[in-house]
Write an enzyme that holds these catalytic residues in place. Structure first.
Site, PDB file in Angstrom:
ATOM      1  N   LYS A 111       4.830 -35.436 -13.944  1.00  0.00           N
ATOM      2  CA  LYS A 111       5.480 -35.410 -15.056  1.00  0.00           C
ATOM      3  C   LYS A 111       6.504 -34.571 -14.483  1.00  0.00           C
ATOM      4  O   LYS A 111       7.162 -35.105 -15.959  1.00  0.00           O
ATOM      5  CB  LYS A 111       4.104 -34.478 -16.349  1.00  0.00           C
ATOM      6  N   LYS A 192      -3.265 -44.808 -13.082  1.00  0.00           N
ATOM      7  CA  LYS A 192      -4.370 -45.029 -14.137  1.00  0.00           C
ATOM      8  C   LYS A 192      -3.152 -45.218 -15.521  1.00  0.00           C
ATOM      9  O   LYS A 192      -2.305 -45.029 -15.679  1.00  0.00           O
ATOM     10  CB  LYS A 192      -4.469 -43.278 -13.590  1.00  0.00           C
ATOM     11  N   LYS A 195      -2.025 -43.235 -22.193  1.00  0.00           N
ATOM     12  CA  LYS A 195      -0.887 -43.428 -23.239  1.00  0.00           C
ATOM     13  C   LYS A 195      -0.330 -43.104 -23.250  1.00  0.00           C
ATOM     14  O   LYS A 195       0.674 -43.818 -24.422  1.00  0.00           O
ATOM     15  CB  LYS A 195      -2.255 -42.868 -24.055  1.00  0.00           C
TER      16      LYS A 195
HETATM   17  P1  ATP Z   1      -1.114 -38.406 -20.813  1.00  0.00           P
HETATM   18  O1  ATP Z   1      -0.890 -39.956 -20.155  1.00  0.00           O
HETATM   19  O2  ATP Z   1      -0.391 -37.950 -22.262  1.00  0.00           O
HETATM   20  O3  ATP Z   1      -0.963 -37.635 -19.799  1.00  0.00           O
HETATM   21  P2  ATP Z   1      -4.030 -39.518 -20.676  1.00  0.00           P
HETATM   22  O4  ATP Z   1      -4.023 -40.415 -21.318  1.00  0.00           O
HETATM   23  O5  ATP Z   1      -3.582 -39.561 -19.212  1.00  0.00           O
HETATM   24  O6  ATP Z   1      -2.670 -38.754 -21.480  1.00  0.00           O
HETATM   25  P3  ATP Z   1      -5.571 -37.356 -21.234  1.00  0.00           P
HETATM   26  O7  ATP Z   1      -5.797 -36.583 -22.929  1.00  0.00           O
HETATM   27  O8  ATP Z   1      -4.608 -36.397 -20.226  1.00  0.00           O
HETATM   28  O9  ATP Z   1      -5.139 -38.733 -21.456  1.00  0.00           O
HETATM   29  O10 ATP Z   1      -6.841 -37.348 -21.198  1.00  0.00           O
HETATM   30  C1  ATP Z   1      -8.389 -37.316 -21.491  1.00  0.00           C
HETATM   31  C2  ATP Z   1      -9.430 -37.827 -21.103  1.00  0.00           C
HETATM   32  O11 ATP Z   1      -9.232 -39.347 -21.004  1.00  0.00           O
HETATM   33  C3  ATP Z   1      -9.176 -36.665 -19.261  1.00  0.00           C
HETATM   34  O12 ATP Z   1     -11.073 -36.769 -18.983  1.00  0.00           O
HETATM   35  C4  ATP Z   1      -9.077 -37.497 -18.769  1.00  0.00           C
HETATM   36  O13 ATP Z   1      -8.933 -37.372 -17.388  1.00  0.00           O
HETATM   37  C5  ATP Z   1      -9.516 -39.057 -19.097  1.00  0.00           C
HETATM   38  N1  ATP Z   1      -8.580 -40.173 -19.143  1.00  0.00           N
HETATM   39  C6  ATP Z   1      -7.588 -40.444 -19.200  1.00  0.00           C
HETATM   40  N2  ATP Z   1      -7.220 -41.692 -18.751  1.00  0.00           N
HETATM   41  C7  ATP Z   1      -8.080 -41.970 -17.711  1.00  0.00           C
HETATM   42  C8  ATP Z   1      -8.048 -42.977 -16.782  1.00  0.00           C
HETATM   43  N3  ATP Z   1      -7.346 -44.086 -17.285  1.00  0.00           N
HETATM   44  N4  ATP Z   1      -9.182 -43.600 -16.531  1.00  0.00           N
HETATM   45  C9  ATP Z   1     -10.772 -42.367 -16.667  1.00  0.00           C
HETATM   46  N5  ATP Z   1     -10.603 -41.166 -17.355  1.00  0.00           N
HETATM   47  C10 ATP Z   1      -9.153 -41.210 -17.896  1.00  0.00           C
END
Ligand code: ATP
Ligand code: LTN
Length: 328
Positions: A111, A192, A195
């Site tokens: 990040k 991955k 969002k």
């Molecule tokens: P950001 O992009 O803002 O970092 P994010 O989509 O990675 O957000 P988080 O809020 O960081 O989402 O994660 C929430 C939960 O969802 C965490 O437990 C994270 O491990 C899980 N998670 C996020 N992205 C994935 C993915 N692509 N596959 C499986 N689990 C995920």
């Protein structure tokens, strides 16, 4: 009964990755554990957020928790900033963590890459996450694969505190799904699904309308060849779609391979889209009800009240052990 805690950032629209990697497990665990699920808004501001968007996203994530099946009668659902103990404990933990270990966190490296000004909050993000978990002495932390490193640091900090100030914290364990702990981007299976990806075609948002879901899946990148086979090393894109299929249709990877033998990607993608739509439709309907009913704020207030009792007690114990003069 052992305790479960997890959180999701209010940093955008929740995706199918969040659902499969995390929320589906939240829903399962609440049947057999004492559960705490929170919307982490204070973590979300470690990258810039527009105030209006942050408010909307916080409410939206909380409503999606409930719409996905988290039952406020079984689990405490709350917003991180409603419980000031998180900020207080987060500060205490910044004094236990080392710069070197924070610098090694891959989420921080990802990040902050290429940025001139990096917020100090982004750097100490993991100490606040450790506070979130240890405030409730959680036994299990359901998260996707990307959070394993933060959890390891939490365990280190708990051990460090215990060694220095006497045994107090439980050492929490991670809990990840066997298939789907890392759902990948639809446009690039080396990243991955996230969002905060600026390209909306890279993710399926839980609130995407059915036609948008169909379009995104039909355009999802696929590997060369035409065989539907699970092989993440050689067929990363198809394997990723198969993991999604497996979760949404309730079929094993082997059953999916058998079903599409000799059929190519077309039929597979079409039916995958219908399974995703069918999985999300009831969730979307329930979401609309919750947002319009006004019940959300009552649920969040009650959740914060319930968890504050536990969190405040932990902060008091920790401060006492660290040598703070307690008000009398
Ligand atoms: P950001 O992009 O803002 O970092 P994010 O989509 O990675 O957000 P988080 O809020 O960081 O989402 O994660 C929430 C939960 O969802 C965490 O437990 C994270 O491990 C899980 N998670 C996020 N992205 C994935 C993915 N692509 N596959 C499986 N689990 C995920
Ligand atoms: N860092 C996590 C969100 C998060 C969390 C937590 C997860 C904040 N506090 C406590 C589990 C337990 C993320 O980015 N997904």
């Amino acid at each position: 009964m052992s305790r479960v805690l997890s959180g999701i950032q209010a940093s955008g629209q929740l995706t199918l990755g969040n659902y499969i990697g995390a929320i589906q497990n939240f829903v399962k665990l609440q049947e057999s554990h004492e559960c705490f699920f929170m919307v982490v808004d204070m973590h979300a501001i470690t990258v810039p957020q527009e105030p209006e968007a942050l408010r909307e996203q916080t409410e939206s994530v909380a409503a999606l928790f409930i719409a996905a099946g988290i039952d406020p009668a079984k689990s405490s659902v709350f917003v991180q900033s409603h419980v000031p103990a998180h900020a207080e404990m987060g500060w205490l933990f910044t004094t236990l963590a080392y710069m070197g270990e924070l610098e090694r966190m891959t989420q921080y490296k990802d990040k902050s890459a290429g940025k001139d000004s990096i917020g100090a909050g982004l750097f100490v993000y993991p100490t606040l996450m450790a506070a979130d978990i240890l405030l409730y002495n959680a036994d299990l932390v359901p998260v996707g694969d990307d959070q394993k490193q933060h959890l390891e640091l939490t365990r280190d900090l708990a051990n460090r505190f215990n060694a220095r100030f006497g045994d107090y914290f439980n050492i929490p364990e991670g809990y990840t799904p066997k298939v789907g702990a890392r759902i990948m981007s639809l446009d690039d299976a080396s990243k991955k699904m996230s969002k905060s990806n600026p390209n909306p075609a890279s993710y399926i948002a839980l609130l995407d309308p059915p036609d948008v879901i169909r379009k995104k899946i039909s355009r999802a990148t696929t590997d060369s060849g035409r065989e539907v086979k699970f092989n993440p090393a050689e067929k990363p894109e198809v394997s990723n779609l198969m993991s999604i299929y497996s979760h949404c249709a309730g079929l094993t990877l082997q059953e999916i391979e058998d079903r599409y033998e000799g059929q190519g990607y077309g039929a597979f993608k079409k039916e995958l889209a219908e399974h995703v739509v069918a999985t999300l439709e009831p969730l979307q309907a329930r979401y609309a009800e919750i947002r319009s009913s006004g019940e959300l704020h009552d649920i969040l207030r009650q959740g914060a009240e319930q968890v504050s009792v536990v969190a405040n007690r932990t902060v008091r114990d920790v401060k006492e052990r660290m040598g703070f003069v307690m008000p009398r």
